[in-house]
Design a protein around this motif. Structure first.
Motif, PDB file in Angstrom:
ATOM      1  N   LEU A  99      17.039 -15.419   1.671  1.00 41.36           N
ATOM      2  CA  LEU A  99      15.735 -14.683   1.267  1.00 41.36           C
ATOM      3  C   LEU A  99      15.643 -13.470   2.616  1.00 41.36           C
ATOM      4  O   LEU A  99      15.020 -14.279   3.430  1.00 41.36           O
ATOM      5  N   ASP A 100      15.209 -12.351   2.155  1.00 40.90           N
ATOM      6  CA  ASP A 100      14.794 -11.977   3.544  1.00 40.90           C
ATOM      7  C   ASP A 100      13.816 -10.361   2.470  1.00 40.90           C
ATOM      8  O   ASP A 100      14.243 -10.482   1.394  1.00 40.90           O
ATOM      9  N   LYS A 101      13.635  -9.624   3.133  1.00 39.89           N
ATOM     10  CA  LYS A 101      13.807  -8.436   3.633  1.00 39.89           C
ATOM     11  C   LYS A 101      12.085  -8.113   2.325  1.00 39.89           C
ATOM     12  O   LYS A 101      12.218  -7.666   1.203  1.00 39.89           O
ATOM     13  N   LEU A 102      10.916  -8.629   2.079  1.00 38.20           N
ATOM     14  CA  LEU A 102      10.087  -8.577   1.581  1.00 38.20           C
ATOM     15  C   LEU A 102       9.086  -7.592   1.672  1.00 38.20           C
ATOM     16  O   LEU A 102       8.203  -7.052   2.641  1.00 38.20           O
ATOM     17  N   PHE A 103       9.018  -6.980   1.122  1.00 37.50           N
ATOM     18  CA  PHE A 103       7.935  -4.972   1.214  1.00 37.50           C
ATOM     19  C   PHE A 103       6.903  -5.148   0.340  1.00 37.50           C
ATOM     20  O   PHE A 103       7.050  -6.597  -0.954  1.00 37.50           O
ATOM     21  N   TYR A 104       6.666  -5.282   0.481  1.00 35.97           N
ATOM     22  CA  TYR A 104       4.527  -4.407  -0.598  1.00 35.97           C
ATOM     23  C   TYR A 104       4.925  -3.124  -0.933  1.00 35.97           C
ATOM     24  O   TYR A 104       4.691  -1.923   0.533  1.00 35.97           O
ATOM     25  N   ALA A 105       3.825  -1.781  -1.772  1.00 35.60           N
ATOM     26  CA  ALA A 105       3.890  -1.883  -2.037  1.00 35.60           C
ATOM     27  C   ALA A 105       2.717  -1.165  -2.504  1.00 35.60           C
ATOM     28  O   ALA A 105       2.273  -1.373  -3.788  1.00 35.60           O
ATOM     29  N   PRO A 106       1.634  -0.250  -2.371  1.00 33.69           N
ATOM     30  CA  PRO A 106       0.696  -0.288  -2.718  1.00 33.69           C
ATOM     31  C   PRO A 106       0.535   1.139  -3.444  1.00 33.69           C
ATOM     32  O   PRO A 106       1.426   1.039  -4.427  1.00 33.69           O
ATOM     33  N   ILE A 107      -0.904   0.398  -4.476  1.00 33.83           N
ATOM     34  CA  ILE A 107      -0.840   1.041  -6.276  1.00 33.83           C
ATOM     35  C   ILE A 107      -1.781   2.281  -5.892  1.00 33.83           C
ATOM     36  O   ILE A 107      -3.260   1.428  -5.691  1.00 33.83           O
ATOM     37  N   THR A 108      -2.078   3.510  -6.187  1.00 31.79           N
ATOM     38  CA  THR A 108      -3.399   4.236  -6.500  1.00 31.79           C
ATOM     39  C   THR A 108      -3.205   4.104  -7.934  1.00 31.79           C
ATOM     40  O   THR A 108      -2.231   4.381  -8.646  1.00 31.79           O
ATOM     41  N   GLU A 109      -4.707   4.303  -8.745  1.00 32.11           N
ATOM     42  CA  GLU A 109      -4.508   4.981 -10.540  1.00 32.11           C
ATOM     43  C   GLU A 109      -5.593   5.957 -10.015  1.00 32.11           C
ATOM     44  O   GLU A 109      -5.671   6.242 -10.203  1.00 32.11           O
ATOM     45  N   ASP A 110      -5.126   6.398 -11.695  1.00 32.85           N
ATOM     46  CA  ASP A 110      -5.186   8.220 -12.410  1.00 32.85           C
ATOM     47  C   ASP A 110      -6.988   7.608 -13.061  1.00 32.85           C
ATOM     48  O   ASP A 110      -7.284   5.890 -12.674  1.00 32.85           O
ATOM     49  N   GLU A 111      -7.316   8.295 -13.709  1.00 36.16           N
ATOM     50  CA  GLU A 111      -8.513   7.473 -14.541  1.00 36.16           C
ATOM     51  C   GLU A 111      -8.292   7.026 -15.921  1.00 36.16           C
ATOM     52  O   GLU A 111      -8.856   5.930 -16.179  1.00 36.16           O
ATOM     53  N   ASN A 112      -7.079   7.159 -15.887  1.00 36.79           N
ATOM     54  CA  ASN A 112      -6.528   6.122 -17.449  1.00 36.79           C
ATOM     55  C   ASN A 112      -6.015   4.285 -16.185  1.00 36.79           C
ATOM     56  O   ASN A 112      -5.030   3.571 -17.649  1.00 36.79           O
ATOM     57  N   GLU A 113      -5.921   4.080 -15.121  1.00 34.15           N
ATOM     58  CA  GLU A 113      -5.766   2.972 -14.906  1.00 34.15           C
ATOM     59  C   GLU A 113      -4.091   3.519 -14.785  1.00 34.15           C
ATOM     60  O   GLU A 113      -3.869   1.349 -14.606  1.00 34.15           O
ATOM     61  N   GLU A 114      -2.859   4.255 -14.372  1.00 35.11           N
ATOM     62  CA  GLU A 114      -1.857   3.810 -14.763  1.00 35.11           C
ATOM     63  C   GLU A 114      -1.668   4.093 -12.852  1.00 35.11           C
ATOM     64  O   GLU A 114      -1.775   4.891 -12.323  1.00 35.11           O
ATOM     65  N   GLU A 115      -0.582   3.201 -12.874  1.00 33.25           N
ATOM     66  CA  GLU A 115       0.056   3.110 -11.705  1.00 33.25           C
ATOM     67  C   GLU A 115       0.774   3.982 -10.354  1.00 33.25           C
ATOM     68  O   GLU A 115       1.696   4.976 -11.620  1.00 33.25           O
ATOM     69  N   THR A 116       0.467   4.624  -9.204  1.00 40.82           N
ATOM     70  CA  THR A 116       1.374   5.540  -8.346  1.00 40.82           C
ATOM     71  C   THR A 116       1.781   4.536  -7.773  1.00 40.82           C
ATOM     72  O   THR A 116       0.913   4.246  -6.991  1.00 40.82           O
ATOM     73  N   TYR A 117       3.001   4.189  -7.275  1.00 38.43           N
ATOM     74  CA  TYR A 117       3.319   3.745  -5.947  1.00 38.43           C
ATOM     75  C   TYR A 117       3.442   4.428  -4.712  1.00 38.43           C
ATOM     76  O   TYR A 117       4.510   5.601  -4.750  1.00 38.43           O
ATOM     77  N   GLY A 118       3.243   4.181  -3.753  1.00 43.96           N
ATOM     78  CA  GLY A 118       3.158   4.423  -2.813  1.00 43.96           C
ATOM     79  C   GLY A 118       4.123   3.733  -1.365  1.00 43.96           C
ATOM     80  O   GLY A 118       4.873   3.440  -2.752  1.00 43.96           O
ATOM     81  N   THR A 119       4.477   4.292  -0.461  1.00 43.22           N
ATOM     82  CA  THR A 119       5.866   4.039  -0.292  1.00 43.22           C
ATOM     83  C   THR A 119       6.035   2.421   0.107  1.00 43.22           C
ATOM     84  O   THR A 119       4.957   1.922   1.061  1.00 43.22           O
ATOM     85  N   PRO A 120       6.819   1.480   0.486  1.00 45.52           N
ATOM     86  CA  PRO A 120       7.336   0.521   0.130  1.00 45.52           C
ATOM     87  C   PRO A 120       6.947   0.626   2.032  1.00 45.52           C
ATOM     88  O   PRO A 120       7.839   0.537   2.675  1.00 45.52           O
TER      89      PRO A 120
END
Length: 204
Positions: A6-27
């Protein structure tokens, strides 16, 4: 196939628009992974007819993700839990902390040397657990763990559904090498053929 690593554990920040739909940032890398445990809770409905079970529906409800890591840096801990880093570089956790959801990606090495890749599209973490003990005659490593709730994402995919996980093995048939090569450059977005999308629209 069984996994052996197991390796390469990443996370990507989330921003949400007025409809709470996700846009993902750079991992970005979260930490060095020690363990990943994912349990899933299903919503189940059973229809009885003619003194028997006529239909069963099981749908994803939520999941619990527990990560064992070598260390959680200040920046990642702040982003995942909502704790703040003060002017002296100290991470301060308060009862009012409320971290934002993130996407979580990792990969597991299979027994044949190939990798299975994962993205969980929306995970909300709690404060990391800390285990400490004094040093005795032998040395025992104490490492932090962090637990999060896995949810479906609000943004629909090309078939009008709400994904919660993407998973692929690099040696699966039909897998594009570009898909594997770009797995950590951005959160994977489901891709469907035009024909599959049209079928979905006709069924709706």
């Amino acid at each position: 196939m069984a996994t052996i690593g197991l390796d390469k554990l990443f996370y990507a920040p989330i921003t949400e628009d007025e409809n709470e739909e996700e846009t993902y940032g750079t991992p970005v890398q979260l930490a060095k992974a020690i363990s990943v445990e994912l349990s899933v809770e299903l919503a189940e409905a059973v229809l009885y007819a003619d003194d028997g079970i006529a239909q069963i529906i099981k749908e994803f409800n939520s999941g619990t993700l527990t990560l064992g890591v070598d260390d959680i840096g200040l920046s990642a801990a702040s982003e995942l839990t909502g704790a703040e880093i003060d002017s002296n570089g100290v991470l301060v956790s308060t009862s009012e902390d409320d971290g934002k959801p993130v996407a979580v990606g990792f990969r597991a090495k299979k027994a044949n040397g190939k990798y299975r890749y994962f993205w969980l599209y929306r995970v909300k973490f709690a404060v990391p657990a800390t285990n400490l003990e004094t040093k005795g005659e032998s040395i025992n490593f104490q490492t932090p763990s962090i637990e999060g709730t896995v949810m479906r994402r609000n943004k629909v995919d090309g078939k009008g559904r709400h994904p919660w996980k993407a998973e692929v093995s690099e040696d699966d048939s039909g897998v594009n090498t570009t898909t594997i090569g770009s797995w950590y450059k951005e959160v994977y977005e489901p891709a469907y053929t035009t024909e599959a999308s049209n079928v979905s629209e006709e069924d709706a």
